[in-house]
Design a protein around this motif. Structure first.
Motif, short mmCIF file in Angstrom:
data_model
loop_
_atom_site.label_atom_id
_atom_site.label_comp_id
_atom_site.label_asym_id
_atom_site.label_seq_id
_atom_site.Cartn_x
_atom_site.Cartn_y
_atom_site.Cartn_z
N THR A 14 0.59 -0.77 0.08
CA THR A 14 0.40 -0.33 -0.20
C THR A 14 0.69 1.44 -0.08
N VAL A 40 -5.46 2.27 5.51
CA VAL A 40 -6.04 1.96 4.97
C VAL A 40 -5.42 0.55 5.02
N ASP A 64 -11.86 -4.09 -1.31
CA ASP A 64 -10.95 -3.53 -0.96
C ASP A 64 -10.68 -1.95 -2.02
N SER A 68 -10.61 1.44 0.21
CA SER A 68 -9.31 2.01 0.21
C SER A 68 -9.36 3.72 -1.07
N ALA A 95 -6.55 4.05 -5.29
CA ALA A 95 -7.74 2.41 -5.31
C ALA A 95 -7.24 1.43 -6.08
#
Length: 130
Positions: A14, A40, A64, A68, A95
């Motif tokens: 991330t 996140v 997700d 995100s 994202a």
């Protein structure tokens, strides 16, 4: 120990995506990127442990993506003063790239953390009944 290893992998993945998109492309400071990546990662990892074993990789990856996007967008609005870029576009592009990485991260979770030997193409996760 495998949970810690998996979380560190998720955080690094991330952070790298956010550093490339937010840091290099949009000029967000590294401290803000680290904080956004932590938020996140923590929320996403909890979701991965709860949602993914009960659903499929597609649903977990979609979740997700949404998670995100919302977290990144809200934290950009909260942390970055007077951004000279679109927080919406920055969050959307971040994202999308995080979701691509999450697809492969879920396969890793299946094999390493949950002990399934199937690949994402053959894995049929059925909801557990409680």
């Amino acid at each position: 120990m495998r949970h810690v290893e998996a979380f560190i992998m998720k955080y690094l993945q991330t952070f790298v995506v956010l550093f490339i998109v937010l840091g290099i492309a949009f000029g967000v400071q590294v401290g803000d990127i680290a904080l956004i990546a932590l938020a996140v990662s923590v929320l996403g990892f909890i979701g991965d442990l709860v949602v993914y074993p009960r659903t499929s990789n597609k649903i977990a990856t979609g979740g997700d993506f949404v998670l995100s996007f919302v977290v990144i967008w809200l934290l950009i609005l909260a942390l970055v003063e007077n951004p000279d870029f679109s927080p919406f576009l920055a969050a959307l592009s971040s994202a999308a790239l995080i979701a691509v990485g999450e697809w492969f991260f879920h396969i890793y979770l299946s094999k390493r953390l949950f002990g399934n030997k199937e690949t994402s193409h053959t894995l049929k996760n059925k909801p557990k009944r409680y």
